[in-house]
Design an enzyme around this catalytic site. Structure first.
Site, PDB file in Angstrom:
ATOM      1  N   SER A  31     -11.416 -15.697  22.835  1.00  0.00           N
ATOM      2  CA  SER A  31     -12.645 -14.905  22.242  1.00  0.00           C
ATOM      3  C   SER A  31     -12.469 -13.495  21.984  1.00  0.00           C
ATOM      4  O   SER A  31     -13.056 -12.823  21.111  1.00  0.00           O
ATOM      5  CB  SER A  31     -14.073 -14.726  22.966  1.00  0.00           C
ATOM      6  N   ASP A  37     -19.521  -6.877  29.694  1.00  0.00           N
ATOM      7  CA  ASP A  37     -19.155  -7.702  30.891  1.00  0.00           C
ATOM      8  C   ASP A  37     -17.580  -7.583  31.533  1.00  0.00           C
ATOM      9  O   ASP A  37     -16.966  -8.294  32.058  1.00  0.00           O
ATOM     10  CB  ASP A  37     -19.198  -9.272  30.566  1.00  0.00           C
ATOM     11  N   HIS A  87     -14.889  -8.649  27.493  1.00  0.00           N
ATOM     12  CA  HIS A  87     -15.259  -8.466  25.630  1.00  0.00           C
ATOM     13  C   HIS A  87     -15.518  -7.030  25.452  1.00  0.00           C
ATOM     14  O   HIS A  87     -16.460  -6.502  25.842  1.00  0.00           O
ATOM     15  CB  HIS A  87     -16.384  -9.336  25.528  1.00  0.00           C
TER      16      HIS A  87
END
Lengths: 223, 223, 223, 223, 223, 223, 223, 223
Positions: free
Chosen positions: F15, F195, F198
């Protein structure tokens, strides 16, 4: 009232019967959460259950918007025979005729009178013996009082074919054109239909009442 | 049939009457495109116009989901008096009672019996003289056959208040609890209502039929 | 071609003219990104600019679906006069008539012939002197060839009022009923309109062409 | 007008022709509810049916946004031959050229001139004999008046290939670049196209008119 | 690097600067969750904070798509002065020019050169003394290498006005047209912009880099 | 700059690399309309094309959110080898580690260090010979300065495996943890990542800059 | 259990307390259809009513995501005092601290320790006498076991202020940091919170349980 | 507490257990982002992990709304056996009974008592030996205190079948009807369920607590 306890009543037809029934793939519409659409099958289910709740009639709507009689034939086994109805109600022919007037460039989208009559007769004749209750054949209509209007005249031919088939086979016949003609003495067509085919709730209730008369529904039945 | 040509019939109430009527700000729901919701006012409009299209009854739905009689009083001038109805139908009391059972922590959300009766009487008495047609007072109900059930007992008190007001004033009274009690001899409550208050189309048709009886609607009327 | 360089042309009317024009509050629809809807004003803008790009005609659509002549009057100052058009095109009357047939219970929603004629005359007479270009008055129509049809007859009265006002004032007149009557010799009404009022792209192009003839547009103009 | 009664006219191309046509899987767009998109095929359908409703021309749009001539070839059997058109209109080449300028890193996305010409010739030559009406070959264009602009020059090569194929085969040729060049004498490119390829309604009407001239459409035809 | 610790940098302009900034009523876009849009202000914020995280520059985007210099003036007090920026970056003029070419029928939507120059000068002159950091004036551009193109020529006039104002006032000037002209030697315009005004991420990074050079940003700065 | 004209650069990862890339089935993201997501591959594409537009580097993003190295292996043939990249950039390991901490109940969702190292080595070793440009191996990181933090320690093991593989094979290595550690001397982790994994646009630009250093990109390159 | 029959319990705070509560303008969230969000107030309502249904505690959530103590003060009269709670629970301080770390460029968005303590004390002291039940002051926390972490240290200061105020005033104090510190001996922070502030359902249940202990809720209470 | 470290607990059932669990095709719901729905499995997961985080119980929800015991049997291999649970919780029977009352016309949609008991026994008996932890069988309930109510009586038969199977096999049994009967002494049914089957958060917490008692969960467990 002719429809007996626990019998299954299936409605087949086109958008006039479909009226937005809840779809789940190809499954028939029936059961919880009012899946019958907002047309006359829904109104019939309301009246049957309000007046005869003890009869527990099972009502199924398998109409598909846009269908003509040729489309019905193609799915007859799956959508009628396999459901094993006790009662069957057929209302078909609008698209068979309409496409002749709104889409004359696309002749394959319409169904000519002879094919209409023959196909419908075949469906009625082959199905009638399977029905423990009965078959109600409703004639297509055009909510136009001028009997010399081109589309009205054409629709009358298709309605006459229905009447003829009903007479030959003895199934119950509902002459919806005659019913609407009476109403049109009291109001203009757009009072009950924007396009002279798709009824509003007034028109759908008129059809429901005509259907219920055919099965000898008694509005004043007491529990 | 008591409702005469061109008369206006207004329905007021809560979610049982509202049933998703089409909203446009605070305007009443009426006119083209079937804005009356899917409940009994919609079904009444279908039957009245299917059977008596020549009467051209004007039907308006001003019910608001969640309302109790106190809410009706607060908007009575705008939503009833200012519309100058010929006929008025009232069905109120569900939320007045229900909040006593589902939200006992919020006593201000319920309406106690005395306030209910007094407020409803005031609305009926002050409005009755303005109606050229009449007033139909429908009693709230609980689709539960056990008369010793706590909520059913409570609802019966509110229904009795309606009956009392109707007797005092001579308005038309519809005892919906009695109507549903008969039906409950033939089916369980969830056959017509998931929560014993909001009816499905069977239940809404039952209410519509009870209303229409009160105004002497003749289903077999011929054009 | 009568419309000169840089002139402003405003279209006013109802849903036949509105046809989904892009809305931004009450602002008129004009300028970038094709905001004129999909009806005849849009088609006119395409033809005018394809054939006469050097004229740079400014086209504005201020039609509102559902309007009758009474509604036009109420917003005439803001939506016509304040825009200071050089050319004005009016097409109004469908709703004035239609509500008499689809909503007879709601007489206040229709406009009777005398009020229609007087209001329209007042708008034409008071606006004509302000227009440096001209005024095009288009008559409402009913795409129904049967001249004894009740709604057609009624619409003909309103069309006649337009013709009379045009004759009195010398504004340009477009007899859309006559235009459609010719077309109806070659096809049934649903070929160009589902409800005999709202045109499909064939019908909208018919209206656009009739409008353009009135202003002496030359399709074969060469750059 | 060259297109005869009941003939079928198919438009194939890329986004300039597609313009948001209504899709139903891989089915061609045609028939009820104006499925042709908002580009020149839609405008052609409006003008053909407004002026020649008696001809009942059947119009089908099979263009796919993003296509180049290689993509057309891959689906030619299904989307052209199998439809058995009487008339075919081709407008292709924008993406063949554009990718050379906006995506030079992705050479496989563009089509070089020789492949363009050969593929297009193959499609024209093999299809021409099957058409009872005719084939209209429209040249791709770039709405840029500067003939020494790199992309304009490149597009001119592709347009020349079209002209050459038309000359060889005798199909009808529409030189859209010449048409737009005339218009560009009177306005800047962004007046008719944001990106010099996709036309607004002015530009689409310009293409429609150029197409209609090729088939000898008479705007002033009287019924 | 000229922008000091904790200084506030405000970007004002039109859609090239706005680029979809997150809106909350009329509030400026700044702070958490990357609200600056996807254009050069966003890229500047990424580079400034990646390379100089210790500077904690506060970046605010108040650009509005569609604005011209006249629109900036109307909201200058609220959107610039009231924010008390240390640094201000202005990029305006595209719509002032563009409307002269895409909407010549709507002259009030464009801003003529003299008004552009005077208004911009007024804004720069009155604001410069309030800025503790500095003012960056970026010239509008047209990503078209042909200097005799009509819109390019017009845009050059507006760029020249910017250069003139920068010379008069000593504010930092960014000649974006010169920057893009260099790039256009290596690629066609559509490689960086679909419409020659709105940049893709390549073009926005080009603008960001030009802006950062003006403030002496050192990409190779080490922490 | 090491990446040569027309070479293809493929980014693979999870991601952090995916960042909302535009998906079309299983196709890689590349080409028109900025399909690379909003993370570092997008920023790299902006900087490469802004500074070196003449190189026309072809950039492809095949990262999938949620992937670990085991997932990469499963799709390596289709998503890496079949694309025949000249340059390959790998950033993997976050999910391999993270699931050990947020989902210890689901051990099969994590990848232990030995499997991580062996799988990654196998992918690097087998692919390196196929790359005409080179391979950039970026180490996973945890934006947490406390080196005794449990997850930081674990991530350091995975980063060390990357460094080891790079040393063995000679591929380009980017020590992202070291890069972020420097930044963390100047700000708290949430300044660049909510977090700690990311990155926001600041963090993504930090990664992009680290990647570009590895390929000797010169920000001050002049055209 | 300290909360008595029919008492009202109001929760105020920020996003940790809000957790998507159902909003209706500025009205507090309470009553039917589970409007309390999915955080600890919702879980408290479930446990209180499952174990003590006879108490009929009225629970209201007035937390607003993003609030700091300054925001609470600004709406204290309307959202706390006017509701006349018997019990009040306060959990505030996350945003007061967090903005110091994620948005140091925006110092006006954070609340410094002294202002935090003074404002909170003022709210507690002025409200305590109005509460017939009691006030529960919950300290903000940071789910990070490293007590030398910069944000953890800062949060500890704010938690200490809460403890101090509780000691001064005698209100009930919940040391959530201590509660989470115990849990962190058994799992990593991301097991209960993605960003170390917003809890998942595990973390919200931990808070709910800590709150319930403060009011001496007995999980094993028998009806 | 009986559930040991790292054991897997699977919940199967109908809508009371499903409660909107996050779906991904036919995959079971478990893991990150709280996919268990909002019913008792979700509440159990919150309490288990808040109180026993060190146990790391793996919780999976495979309930499907609308299922009866026949549906469970059809998918038992895939949705239970293949998951290899240590603990299994079953709550089934609502739809088996309900359809007998709301859909008596559709007898095939209900499951008669004998089939219910035999199928459920078969599932329990064949699965019990595979469970290293245990099986919790929860009886279906009807939140109606009147034990002579028709549907309550019927549901009691199904609950008795569960009790019988539990007694025969020694699996853990949870008599939810008895639990709710106690609660109903303190409130009316609609306080915890709108339709007497689907619980609100109060009711779901009641079920969660009953389940947790069966596995000897200690709410006051200290870390």
């Amino acid at each position: 009232m002719k429809i007996q306890n626990g019998q299954r009543l299936v409605f087949i037809g086109d958008s006039v019967t479909d009226m937005g029934r809840t779809r789940n793939g190809d499954a028939p519409s029936e059961g919880l959460f009012e899946p019958l659409g907002k047309g006359y099958p829904h109104i019939v289910s309301g009246l049957l259950n309000a007046v005869y709740p003890e009869r527990r009639v099972r009502i199924t709507n398998v109409a598909n918007g846009g269908n003509n009689v040729r489309d019905l034939k193609a799915r007859w086994q799956r959508d009628v025979i396999d459901l094993a109805p006790d009662w069957l109600s057929i209302l078909i022919g609008f698209n068979d005729v309409w496409r002749q007037f709104d889409s004359p460039q696309f002749p394959e989208q319409a169904v000519p009178p002879e094919e209409y009559e023959n196909t419908l007769r075949e469906l009625v004749v082959s199905t009638q013996p399977r029905l423990s209750g009965g078959l109600v054949l409703m004639a297509p209509y055009f909510i136009e009082p001028n009997s010399s209007d081109a589309m009205r005249k054409r629709m009358d031919e298709y309605g006459a074919a229905c009447a003829k088939i009903a007479a030959e086979t003895g199934v119950l016949f509902v002459d919806l054109q005659a019913v609407f003609d009476k109403v049109l003495k009291h109001c203009y067509s757009c009072y009950i239909s924007w396009d002279r085919v798709h009824p509003n709730v007034y028109g759908s209730t008129i059809i429901a009442r005509a259907f219920l008369r055919a099965v000898e529904f008694d509005y004043n039945h007491e529990l």
